[in-house]
Design an enzyme around this catalytic site. Structure first.
Site, PDB file in Angstrom:
ATOM      1  N   HIS A  95     -10.523  17.787   8.064  1.00 45.25           N
ATOM      2  CA  HIS A  95      -9.799  17.776   8.837  1.00 45.25           C
ATOM      3  C   HIS A  95      -9.445  17.036   9.389  1.00 45.25           C
ATOM      4  O   HIS A  95     -10.171  15.824   9.406  1.00 45.25           O
ATOM      5  CB  HIS A  95     -10.934  18.517   9.718  1.00 45.25           C
ATOM      6  CG  HIS A  95     -11.572  19.551   9.528  1.00 45.25           C
ATOM      7  ND1 HIS A  95     -10.548  21.010  10.177  1.00 45.25           N
ATOM      8  CD2 HIS A  95     -12.475  20.296   8.326  1.00 45.25           C
ATOM      9  CE1 HIS A  95     -11.486  22.148   9.297  1.00 45.25           C
ATOM     10  NE2 HIS A  95     -12.385  21.707   8.517  1.00 45.25           N
TER      11      HIS A  95
ATOM     12  N   HIS B 245     -11.131  28.903   6.036  1.00 44.60           N
ATOM     13  CA  HIS B 245     -12.407  28.745   5.842  1.00 44.60           C
ATOM     14  C   HIS B 245     -13.025  30.143   6.022  1.00 44.60           C
ATOM     15  O   HIS B 245     -12.720  31.545   6.702  1.00 44.60           O
ATOM     16  CB  HIS B 245     -12.776  28.069   7.370  1.00 44.60           C
ATOM     17  CG  HIS B 245     -12.399  26.504   7.316  1.00 44.60           C
ATOM     18  ND1 HIS B 245     -11.120  26.470   7.528  1.00 44.60           N
ATOM     19  CD2 HIS B 245     -13.253  25.581   7.498  1.00 44.60           C
ATOM     20  CE1 HIS B 245     -11.102  24.606   7.178  1.00 44.60           C
ATOM     21  NE2 HIS B 245     -12.852  24.074   7.260  1.00 44.60           N
TER      22      HIS B 245
ATOM     23  N   GLU C  30     -18.573  29.760   4.360  1.00 45.87           N
ATOM     24  CA  GLU C  30     -19.209  29.109   4.883  1.00 45.87           C
ATOM     25  C   GLU C  30     -20.770  28.964   5.551  1.00 45.87           C
ATOM     26  O   GLU C  30     -22.252  28.662   5.144  1.00 45.87           O
ATOM     27  CB  GLU C  30     -18.543  28.181   5.924  1.00 45.87           C
ATOM     28  CG  GLU C  30     -19.406  26.385   6.317  1.00 45.87           C
ATOM     29  CD  GLU C  30     -17.696  25.643   7.267  1.00 45.87           C
ATOM     30  OE1 GLU C  30     -17.754  26.050   7.863  1.00 45.87           O
ATOM     31  OE2 GLU C  30     -18.544  23.799   7.178  1.00 45.87           O
TER      32      GLU C  30
ATOM     33  N   ASP D 291     -14.573  17.534   3.915  1.00 44.51           N
ATOM     34  CA  ASP D 291     -14.231  17.612   5.596  1.00 44.51           C
ATOM     35  C   ASP D 291     -14.220  17.291   6.811  1.00 44.51           C
ATOM     36  O   ASP D 291     -13.026  17.250   7.460  1.00 44.51           O
ATOM     37  CB  ASP D 291     -15.520  18.932   5.676  1.00 44.51           C
ATOM     38  CG  ASP D 291     -15.578  20.211   6.116  1.00 44.51           C
ATOM     39  OD1 ASP D 291     -14.483  20.810   7.303  1.00 44.51           O
ATOM     40  OD2 ASP D 291     -16.081  20.507   6.524  1.00 44.51           O
TER      41      ASP D 291
HETATM   42  N1  ADE Z   1     -13.612  22.392  12.177  1.00 44.08           N
HETATM   43  C1  ADE Z   1     -13.546  21.650  11.399  1.00 44.08           C
HETATM   44  N2  ADE Z   1     -14.968  20.734  10.381  1.00 44.08           N
HETATM   45  C2  ADE Z   1     -15.529  22.502  10.075  1.00 44.08           C
HETATM   46  C3  ADE Z   1     -16.178  23.095   8.910  1.00 44.08           C
HETATM   47  N3  ADE Z   1     -16.538  22.907   8.216  1.00 44.08           N
HETATM   48  N4  ADE Z   1     -16.227  24.608   9.510  1.00 44.08           N
HETATM   49  C4  ADE Z   1     -15.108  24.780  10.286  1.00 44.08           C
HETATM   50  N5  ADE Z   1     -14.661  24.521  11.185  1.00 44.08           N
HETATM   51  C5  ADE Z   1     -14.541  23.134  11.500  1.00 44.08           C
HETATM   52 ZN    ZN Z   2     -13.805  22.633   6.726  1.00 44.39          ZN
END
Ligand code: ADE
Ligand code: ZN
Length: 340
Positions: free
Chosen positions: A20, A198, A201, A279
């Site tokens: 990101h 995503h 997670e 990330d």
């Molecule tokens: N935005 C930035 N990093 C993130 C992550 N690890 N999971 C979800 N949204 C995000």
């Molecule tokens: Zn992410």
């Protein structure tokens, strides 16, 4: 760590597929931009920023991530941010990057879509010239916001198809299932954007399944909890759907409580197309090579596994066949030279 492992991690050509750009905002730049743009932050110095980066879960981090990006106002700010990232990962032997950005988080603050995009794309073009790093840009929808807003930002993206390759889904995962975004993903696919999301997670394996079935994604970002479901894991192996995993992120957001629990080595053994990424490196304590090193130290990855991870980073990338093969050939040459 053996000298060979250290050299492989440093020099193997690799891609980064889960990054990101707003998560690369280093504390020093955060404070500098806050001053430049006259934004007041609750931090007195770099130490205070670093001290604040203690998270119990994804939402804890997101609160500071959205606060931090409030210093990004002008095209030059987005340029500086992106340029600093490219300069940093050029030193990590990164040859290709696929970068997420969160336009809704900027538009909500009155920053124009064009301002964000112009700064990022100018740096990417210059990064290609200066460092030979190729790139793809992936626009994320914020999943804690309604699907109608995602449609609005997709409309903006349709005006810039030459710059935006794909769409993704990020932000708070719990209670925000992928299926909430089925319609906007269908439209995005129709418009030619490549879909990723995503999933898994903090959310369950069912969210990974839903991202595949309801959003028809080509890649899963994170995907840790997919491994809880044997049938789903078998499907990911069979279809070679890439997982873009992020070990230091998982540790800092308490997705795992110890790096030895990280699923990357297990995923490799199962035949999953797993990749290693950073990330939000500024928030999680390391760039892509730091993630490889942390994994190697905790799980004792073999030299063969390190090479496979670098190869997977090219196999999983949205590259054309000749660029992919060039990356794989460069890995073979590097490994040969180092005697791996
Ligand atoms: N935005 C930035 N990093 C993130 C992550 N690890 N999971 C979800 N949204 C995000
Ligand atoms: Zn992410």
């Amino acid at each position: 760590m053996s000298t060979l492992a250290r050299q492989l991690i440093a020099h193997l050509p690799k891609t980064e597929l889960h990054l990101h750009i707003e998560g690369t905002l280093e504390p020093a730049m955060l404070l500098q931009l806050a001053q430049r743009n006259r934004i007041t932050l609750p931090y007195s110095d770099v130490g205070a920023v670093q001290a604040a980066y203690e998270f119990d879960c994804l939402q804890d981090f997101l609160d500071l991530y959205y606060l931090g990006m409030s210093v990004l106002m002008h095209e030059q700010d987005f340029y500086d941010l992106t340029w600093a990232y490219l300069e940093r990962v050029a030193a990590d032997s990164v040859h290709h990057v696929e970068i997420f950005f969160d336009p809704q988080a900027h538009m909500a603050r009155g920053i124009a879509f064009e301002t964000v995009l112009a700064g990022i794309t100018r740096a990417l073009a210059e990064g290609r010239e200066a460092f030979g790093i190729s790139s793809r840009l992936i626009m994320c929808f914020l999943r804690h916001l309604p699907e109608e807003q995602a449609f609005d930002v997709l409309e903006q993206a349709c005006r810039y198809k030459e710059h935006i390759f794909g769409v993704g889904l990020d932000s708070s995962e719990r209670d925000f299932p992928p299926a909430n975004f089925s319609r906007v993903y269908a439209r995005a696919r129709q418009e030619g954007f490549v879909p990723v999301a995503h999933a898994g997670e903090e959310g369950p394996a069912a969210y990974v399944q839903s991202a595949l079935d309801d959003l028809q994604v080509r890649r899963i970002d994170h995907g840790n909890h997919a491994l809880d479901d044997a049938a789903l894991t078998a499907r990911l192996v069979r279809e070679q759907i890439p997982l873009t995993m992020c070990p230091l992120s998982n540790l800092r957001l308490k997705v795992i409580s110890d790096m030895r629990q990280n699923p990357v080595k297990r995923a490799l053994a199962l035949g999953l197309l797993v990749t290693v990424n950073s990330d939000d490196p500024s928030y999680f304590g390391g760039y892509v090579n730091d993630n490889y090193r942390a994994l190697h130290e905790a799980l004792g990855l073999s030299e063969r596994e390190l090479v496979t991870l670098a190869q997977n980073s090219f196999r999983a990338a949205f590259l054309d066949d000749s660029a992919r093969q060039a990356g794989l050939d460069a890995i073979a040459a590097c490994a040969g030279k180092l005697g791996a």
